[in-house]
Design an enzyme around this catalytic site. Structure first.
Site, short mmCIF file in Angstrom:
data_model
loop_
_atom_site.label_atom_id
_atom_site.label_comp_id
_atom_site.label_asym_id
_atom_site.label_seq_id
_atom_site.Cartn_x
_atom_site.Cartn_y
_atom_site.Cartn_z
N SER A 223 0.85 -1.18 0.00
CA SER A 223 0.00 0.00 0.00
C SER A 223 0.89 1.24 0.00
O SER A 223 0.87 2.04 0.93
CB SER A 223 -0.91 -0.01 1.24
OG SER A 223 -1.75 1.12 1.23
N GLY B 259 0.88 3.61 -2.35
CA GLY B 259 0.05 4.78 -2.66
C GLY B 259 0.71 5.79 -3.58
O GLY B 259 0.53 6.99 -3.44
N ASN C 292 5.87 5.29 -16.34
CA ASN C 292 4.54 4.88 -15.90
C ASN C 292 3.83 6.10 -15.34
O ASN C 292 4.36 6.78 -14.46
CB ASN C 292 4.68 3.78 -14.85
CG ASN C 292 3.34 3.32 -14.28
OD1 ASN C 292 2.69 4.06 -13.55
ND2 ASN C 292 2.95 2.11 -14.61
N CYS D 63 -3.90 1.32 -10.36
CA CYS D 63 -3.33 1.26 -9.01
C CYS D 63 -4.45 1.18 -7.98
O CYS D 63 -5.30 2.06 -7.91
CB CYS D 63 -2.46 2.48 -8.73
SG CYS D 63 -1.85 2.48 -7.04
N LYS E 268 -1.70 -0.09 -18.78
CA LYS E 268 -1.56 -1.15 -17.77
C LYS E 268 -2.93 -1.44 -17.16
O LYS E 268 -3.56 -0.56 -16.57
CB LYS E 268 -0.57 -0.72 -16.68
CG LYS E 268 -0.28 -1.82 -15.65
CD LYS E 268 0.93 -1.44 -14.80
CE LYS E 268 1.25 -2.45 -13.74
NZ LYS E 268 2.49 -2.11 -13.00
N THR F 219 -1.85 -5.26 -9.56
CA THR F 219 -2.17 -6.05 -8.36
C THR F 219 -3.67 -6.18 -8.14
O THR F 219 -4.46 -5.37 -8.60
CB THR F 219 -1.56 -5.39 -7.12
OG1 THR F 219 -2.05 -4.05 -7.03
CG2 THR F 219 -0.05 -5.38 -7.17
N GLY G 274 2.87 -11.12 -6.60
CA GLY G 274 3.71 -12.29 -6.30
C GLY G 274 3.17 -13.57 -6.91
O GLY G 274 2.13 -13.58 -7.59
N GLY H 259 8.13 -8.04 -11.19
CA GLY H 259 7.88 -7.09 -10.10
C GLY H 259 8.39 -7.60 -8.77
O GLY H 259 9.55 -7.44 -8.41
#
Lengths: 233, 310
Positions: B70, B72, B99, B139, B174, B202, B226, B274
């Site tokens: 997180s 942010g 990005n 995001c 993205k 994510t 992950g 990542g």
């Protein structure tokens, strides 16, 4: 990867792991340690406890699955470690107190070795550990089990103080130091992912804006620390 | 002669291994461990028009085969990036991808316009600029902006269209796995002139501290990444690759050469790494060497031979 030389419990749940190799590192810096190939994924930031010519040691407490895996390592087994990272404690002159609480005593041992004239104050909630290492390094070591070690410290006696430990202890020491001319440096802690300043996962709010605990820290002058943020860890 | 090279929207990549936004800083930190020149490309930390302090409180939590973050979108802002970071990033012979995120439509457009203008100016001075843009509409860690644009296709359409209007730079969007329909989203991006899509960002996720009886994160939810998300990411890349004709950059838990091959077989033109950067500081170098060895061993001359075979 490096080989584990020994991995010994000082008291239940608290271990010293010695790893073979020639390693760099200054007082207050840390390494990122990882054991195993699967879960947990992320390495764990652990302060340097001690460094010899052919080894490095880490004092750690088993708190989760990462450190639990560490505790199972046997001599001869391999561990992944990268470092040293972080800024560490500064080089200082004059009288010095080292004030550690619980696992916060770990990063202070190298400082005690570096400054044999330092006065060492070690506080533990229930059971002391690792005290003999400090006694071998420093002329003066005071220990308190239960209660606050900060009560024994008189900041007015010291030009500098290095401290690491639970946030309430650090805050109590900071409050006691206010108004004295003593310069207090504290080592902070945060969950980390990369350990090298890239992911911004360990960012802490300080009075000088956002700082990365892994890169600009983990040691900060007390005037930079925002204790509200530190309590949120 | 084995070649790992690929080309996305006219940008040459020496290999398909690109470091994902938010996991590689602007490259400087990892350059102490291996040369970024080994990599196909680097996506810089997510940028917003103005500097952003990011979220307070805990930002990282490990979970089973993954992690929650997180952060942010803490970043120095576009102007500081162009002034302080871009020279460093472009000194390495690897593709540089910016990005870009935003809290509202105007911020996206202004940020992209600034980067585009800078790239044009640098080109006239014979200096490298940003090679490609990655538009972050996904995001999950900011209350305003980011993912809110990436959930509904028609809301995202406005962003992609307006950004496309102000930049001739190669533009990749993205995508969020939290989108209502990620395939529809990708098709929309193609319709609006995007040069590619990258996926997945994510998953919006959660961790509760039962002792304190509250979320671990001040923002309640965090982004899951992950190996835990890899099978879902692979499925989404496969679906999207079949639905669009623009290149698809695959990501989501890639942690081995085998993962790269899987994403390539699912149709990915390139991949991003990542979370694995945090597991091994030399992850990028390890994967580049490993991929080359795999191609030699399997006698694959070019990844085109296996791309999209499923």
């Amino acid at each position: 990867m490096a080989n584990v030389i020994s991995n010994v419990a000082l008291v239940p749940g608290i271990y010293v792991m010695k790893i073979e190799g020639t390693f760099k590192g200054e007082m207050g810096q840390f390494y990122m340690l990882r054991s195993g190939t699967g879960y947990p994924l992320l390495p764990r930031p652990i302060s340097i406890y001690d460094i010899g010519d052919e080894d490095i040691s880490f004092l750690y407490r088993v708190v989760g699955e990462g450190t639990s895996l560490f505790s199972q390592l046997q001599p001869g087994q391999e561990i992944q470690l990268d470092g040293p990272f972080g800024n560490g404690f500064p080089q200082v002159e004059g009288s010095l107190a080292l004030v550690g609480g619980g696992m916060g005593t770990a990063p202070l041992l190298l400082a005690a070795k570096h400054y044999p004239h330092a006065h060492v104050y070690l506080g533990f909630a229930q059971q002391s550990f690792g005290v003999d290492a400090f006694e071998a390094a420093a002329a003066s070591v005071q220990v308190r089990v239960g209660g606050s070690i900060v009560e024994k410290v008189d900041p007015a006696r010291y030009v500098n103080m290095f401290s690491c430990g639970p946030t309430p202890m650090l805050q109590a020491l900071a409050e006691k130091t206010e108004g004295s001319s003593s310069r207090l440096y504290i080592s902070t802690e945060r969950h980390m992912a990369c350990g090298i300043g890239a992911c911004l996962g360990c960012t802490m709010h300080t009075r000088g804006g956002n700082k990365r605990v892994c890169k600009e820290g983990p040691v900060f002058p007390v005037e930079e620390v925002d204790f509200d943020d530190l309590h949120g860890v | 002669m084995i070649s790992m090279a690929c080309n996305i929207a006219g940008v040459p990549f020496k290999n398909p291994i690109i470091m994902a936004s938010g996991t590689f800083g602007f490259g400087r930190e990892y350059a102490e461990f291996y040369s970024p020149e080994l990599l196909g490309g680097i996506v810089g930390k997510g940028l917003t028009l103005h500097p952003k302090a990011g979220n307070t409180g805990s930002r990282i939590h490990e979970t089973a085969s993954g992690m929650l973050n997180s952060v942010g979108l803490e970043n120095p802002g576009v102007a500081a990036f162009l002034k302080d970071e871009l020279d460093d990033m472009t000194r390495w012979n690897t593709a540089v991808i910016a990005n870009v995120g935003g809290s509202n439509l105007e911020e996206y457009v202004q940020a992209v316009a600034m980067i585009t203008e800078n790239a044009q100016k640098r080109r006239t001075m014979n200096r490298r600029g940003v090679d490609m843009l990655e538009l972050n509409i996904s995001c999950p860690n900011v209350k305003q902006g980011g993912m809110q644009f990436g959930i509904q296709t028609e809301v995202a359409r406005d962003v992609v269209r307006q950004v496309r209007n102000v930049t001739a730079l190669p533009l990749v969007v993205k995508l969020s796995p939290n989108a209502e329909n990620i395939t529809q989203m990708a098709v929309m991006c193609e319709e609006e002139g995007a040069d590619g899509v990258s996926l997945i960002n994510t998953f919006s996720a959660m961790k509760i501290d039962i002792r304190r009886r509250r979320s671990v994160f001040a923002n309640t939810y965090a982004g899951l990444s992950g190996p835990a998300i890899k099978p879902i990411a692979l499925r989404m890349v496969h679906q999207v690759a079949q639905a669009v004709s623009i290149p698809v950059i695959g990501m989501g838990g890639i942690s081995s050469v085998e993962d790269i091959i899987e994403f390539t077989m699912a149709g990915a033109a390139a991949i991003q790494v990542g979370t694995y950067n945090f597991v091994h500081l030399q992850a990028g170098a390890e994967l580049v060497y490993g991929l080359e060895q795999w191609m030699q061993r399997e006698k694959v001359q070019s990844l085109d031979e296996i791309r999209g075979i499923l």
